[in-house]
Structure formats: structure tokens, C-alpha cells
Design an enzyme around this catalytic site. Sequence first.
Site, mmCIF file in Angstrom:
data_model
loop_
_atom_site.group_PDB
_atom_site.id
_atom_site.type_symbol
_atom_site.label_atom_id
_atom_site.label_comp_id
_atom_site.label_asym_id
_atom_site.label_seq_id
_atom_site.Cartn_x
_atom_site.Cartn_y
_atom_site.Cartn_z
ATOM 1 N N PHE A 1 10.586 59.332 59.068
ATOM 2 C CA PHE A 1 11.918 59.361 59.669
ATOM 3 C C PHE A 1 11.942 60.316 60.862
ATOM 4 C CE2 PHE A 1 16.227 61.304 59.806
ATOM 5 C CZ PHE A 1 16.925 60.181 60.221
ATOM 6 N N GLN A 2 12.405 59.811 61.985
ATOM 7 C CA GLN A 2 12.509 60.552 63.245
ATOM 8 C C GLN A 2 11.173 61.127 63.711
ATOM 9 O OE1 GLN A 2 15.890 63.306 63.055
ATOM 10 N NE2 GLN A 2 17.227 61.676 63.780
#
Length: 577
Positions: A129-130
Site C-alpha cells: 500500500f502506497q
Amino acid sequence: METIKEKKAATNTKSTINISGAEAIVRCLLAEGVDLLFGYPGGAIMPVYDELYKFQDELTHILTRHEQGATHAAQGYARVSGRVGVAMATSGPGATNLVTGLADAQIDSTPMVCITGQVTRELLGSDAFQETDIIGISTPVTKWNYQVTRASEIPEILAKAFYIARSGRPGPVLVDITKNAQIEAFDFLYKKCKGVRSYNPTPKPNLGSIEAAAELMNTAKKPLIVWGQGVILGQAEEKLKAVIDKAGIPAAWTIMGESAIPTSHPLNVGMVGMHGNYGPNVLTNECDLLIAIGMRFDDRVTGSLNTYAKQAKVIHFEIDPAEINKNVNADVAVLGNSKETLELLLPLLTENKHEDWHNEFKKHHQIEFDAVIKNDIHPTKEGLTMGEVIEEINIASGNKAVIVTDVGQHQMIACRYAKFEQSKSNITSGGLGTMGFALPAAIGAKMGAMDREVVAIIGDGGYQMTIQELGVIFQHEVPVKIVVLNNDHLGMVRQWQELFFERRYASTVMVNPDFVKIAEGYHIEAKRVSERKDLKATIQEMIASDKPYFLEVKVEKEDNVFPMIPSGASVSEVRLK
């Protein structure tokens, strides 16, 4: 609990202390003299923000409303203060939102250090994530970048980052720091970087080259100096002025070099380039010696390289060897910091006046004044012009304001007509031409020079790209002045469509909101002017205010910027209408 003073003292100690990587980052910033940074928090950088909270009495963080705004604010701060600007963001979209500012700083040689958070070392390459490969993305638009995966790397890498950013030809550096490196504890000791192997930021001047340059300058009949931002970055303003005064050589500037020499200096003959002044453009192709100082022969300056100054000998004073012979071949190349090389040059020059040659510039200026300047500054038509707005700001500020411009027609008009008596007064996006630059850059500039008046000149198009940064002005009470020159068009694109695309105005008409109400929504005093009778008094009121102020000026919709060198044309083919 350790006090702030004790923490700061420990930063400068010669013994180690056991702390987290996040705290080490803050201590490194303090050790480098950073007291202000711009940024936006997020998950992968939260440990650092937690430490910033603890050190907030020593280090001020400005929450911008977008990460791009943080980079432009850091640029404005750096350009006015001469210090390294600092921006911070989280991983993924936070990091990628920095890229435009990095690219802008890279091409305009602005010293900036960006710190980004990253997923933990174990998750790198897993599409977590990210997670984004910001090192790969930013490599083409940074002077140097590095990914830190262990806390113990932080002091050395940040010291190196600041050294590289500010040394030689300045530029942006990005340091990406994994979250585990921020959390890990290690024995911290900070040592400032004083050199990097195989990196020679400032070449040592060659006395033979300087002597050859002096000989050409002493024997030339029609010499012309063109200076760029290298003079400002090298702190060589006084040396350049001394060279000009002694040798009597007419001197012109690129937009990035503007303000290094006062506008009022009798040998300052104006701006070169696409919308530069008529005389220095035309006479570039008539001079017998062209002396380039701290400029890179950008295509917007040279026009067609096939016809650029072919009759002239060329001397190039430059700190970056990569710029020598890149676009224009130099007969004499003088490498080194411009302050140092001009200081060595000065005693070798003979005094001269070049009065007949300088009179040629005066004749060309009169032609331009009659055809263009008179109508821009003192228009007879009913509608307001951008030029008269700039002139009123000159008068109200006593030519002392820092002018921060966005990109477009208003930028060229401001560069042409703003008057400066102090260096570091013209802040603009030169090489990249980034719309949205001016508002956050003006915030940074004001914070870098609170004792100076800072006026942002923005078009209605570029203003709306970073309009959210009004929130920073409101929250931090930044007394910057904002002037939007509103012609309800993307003006520069519209001008090209008029001149070269048979008036097919494709996607350049702007349907704008009520800018005054938006500013008032941020509790910023705001006014709108659409008639000439109200212009002077309103600008005087704006400059006199000690608070943030927004002014919208409704200007002519189809007002073009001249002179103009068409793209790909020769500098001697400059158009006056």
C-alpha cells in the site's frame, strides 16, 4: 524528560547518543541550520512528524495543502534566502506529487532537499500500500537521490544531501527513507559533509582562459554581455557590476538572471529571449563578442541556433562543464564560480566606454518604446493592460518588491516591466514553465524574507492550479500580496492560437469562479478592479497593508505580448506586432 535545549546540544556533540531514525532526521535538519520546512504528513512518514512535534520550538513545519505546493514553497524560500529549501512527504502519491517541483528545481538550479517516507525494507518491491519507486521516478529530475533502508545511514546520507544540493551548481536532492529506518534505534553522531569522492562541484579557474577572455574583451568593438542566474547563485552581483562599469559593455539578462544588476543601471540594456527587448535580441546578431556569464543558452534565449551570433566570438563563464559547448560553441570557456572568475578577470580589463555601440541599443529601445512599451505602460485604449498594473506596483513599492510570477503572458509582462534595485527579487519558473508555481512560491519567498514586500503576479489559469494554498496564507497569516491578472483565457496559448493557428481558440477560454469570494472565504482581504480610475489607489492600499491581500484585475482579453521571436526563428527576426 530531555528538554529542547538539551536535544539541540546533543545534535552538535562529538559523542554518540542512542535515538530513533526519525529523531535523527530532525537532528540532522537542525544541524544543517534548517528552521523551516514545508510538507504534508502521511503513514510512511508519521514517525518523523511525531519527532517534529517534539522539536516544534526549534523547527517550524508549514502544512501546505498539496505536496507540489510544498516543493514550490521550498523553491521560493531558497531563491530569496539563498538557503536550501526543505520539503517532506509520505510515500506513494505523496512522493509522486513532489516530482513537478523537483523537475522545476532541477532545471532552474534551485537548492532543495526533499525527504520522503517509504514502506518498510521488507515490503520493498511487493506493491505494498502506497509503495512507489520514487528513486526510479525522480532520478531524471534530481541532482542526486538515495533510498535509506537502515537508521544508521541517516546522518551520512542527509549530510551528503545538503552538501550536494547547495554546492557548485545547486539543485534538488531526494532522500527516501523506509519506515523501519525511521523506527530503528542506533548510535547517532552527525558530521557535516565537506566533500564527496569524484564530485568536483566548483572547478578551479584556469588563469590562461581568463587572460584569453580579457584580451578578447579589451579588443572587441561591439561586445555584449548576457548574464543568467549563475551570477546570483554565485553571489557575483557586485563583481559583474564592476566588470560592466570598467569595460563599458552593454549587458542583458535572461529571466533567471533578472535583478542581479539594478534595472536602473545605465548599461543594463534589458532582457534577451522570446519576449525580450528588441535591442539586445537584434544586436546579438551584430555584436563581435558575446560574453555569456552564468547562463546556459536555453532555446528560449537563442531562438534558432543555426543563426545565433554566428558573426561573434563567444566567451562562456560557467560553473558546470556540461554546459560548455552544449548549445553554443565557446571560443573561450572559463570554468568556475562566477564571483571568483570575475574577480580574477577585473584587473585584466582596460577601461572603455563603447559609446557608439551603446547608442545602438538606445536607438533600438526607442523603436521598441514607440511600437510596444508606450502602449503597454500608458495605454490609450479603454481596457486595462497587464503592463500598467506592473508599473503601478513598481511605483507603490518603490521598486523594492520581490515579484513572484507564474507562467504565461503575465510572466513575460512582469519580467519585462518590473523594476528592481536588489538582487534575488525576481522569482519565476524559468526552464520548466510550471503553471501553479507562483502562489506557493510566494508563500515560501515571504517566509524566507519577512522584511521584504512579496507580490505574486498570477494569471487566472495558473492561479487555479494551486489555489488551495490560500489555506496556508490563512492558517499561518503570511502577509503575501496576490495579484491575479484575469483575461478569462489561457493567455499565452491563446496568443499562439491567434498568431499561428488562425484564431482557433481550442480549450483556452476560461469560465472562472468569483476569485474575490474565494479569497474572502479564506479570510483574506480581497478586491477587484476593472477600471483604470481605481487601479492606482487600490494597488497603493494593497502594498500599504501589513496583512495578506488579494487583488483581481480584469485586463484586456486579447492583449498580446510583444516583442516576440516566433519559435525556431532567429533572434534578429523579432516581431514588434
